[in-house]
Motif scaffolding. Structure first.
Motif, short mmCIF file in Angstrom:
data_model
loop_
_atom_site.label_atom_id
_atom_site.label_comp_id
_atom_site.label_asym_id
_atom_site.label_seq_id
_atom_site.Cartn_x
_atom_site.Cartn_y
_atom_site.Cartn_z
N LYS A 48 0.83 -1.20 0.00
CA LYS A 48 0.00 0.00 0.00
C LYS A 48 0.87 1.26 0.00
O LYS A 48 0.61 2.22 -0.74
N ILE A 49 1.92 1.27 0.81
CA ILE A 49 2.82 2.42 0.89
C ILE A 49 3.51 2.65 -0.44
O ILE A 49 3.59 3.78 -0.94
N ARG A 50 4.02 1.57 -1.05
CA ARG A 50 4.70 1.71 -2.34
C ARG A 50 3.73 2.21 -3.42
O ARG A 50 4.10 3.04 -4.25
N GLU A 55 1.98 6.63 -7.02
CA GLU A 55 0.95 7.57 -7.44
C GLU A 55 1.43 9.01 -7.23
O GLU A 55 1.22 9.87 -8.08
N TRP A 56 2.08 9.28 -6.11
CA TRP A 56 2.58 10.63 -5.83
C TRP A 56 3.63 11.03 -6.87
O TRP A 56 3.60 12.15 -7.39
N TYR A 57 4.54 10.11 -7.19
CA TYR A 57 5.58 10.41 -8.17
C TYR A 57 4.97 10.72 -9.55
O TYR A 57 5.44 11.59 -10.26
#
Length: 64
Positions: A48-50, A55-57
């Motif tokens: 989930k964190i990755r 998505e942010w990148y």
């Protein structure tokens, strides 16, 4: 001295992270206990964190 609410040991205030919303300005969990809980969280929710970072990148190409 301050007592960690997780390990229940009395420690120096320098062993606690700062928190502006707390009356004494420090988190109630010591740095070492926070480190352990953060590691456990990352192990349980690594996918989930990755995915969130990917998505942010993609949405912020000029900020990294």
């Amino acid at each position: 001295m301050k007592v960690c609410c997780t390990c229940k040991t009395a420690q120096e205030k320098s062993n606690f992270h700062r928190c502006g919303t707390r009356p004494d300005g420090l988190y109630s969990v010591c740095k070492s206990c926070r480190k352990v809980s953060s590691r456990e969280y990352r192990e349980r929710h690594g996918d989930k964190i990755r995915a969130q970072w990917r998505e942010w990148y993609k949405s912020n190409p000029y900020q990294h």
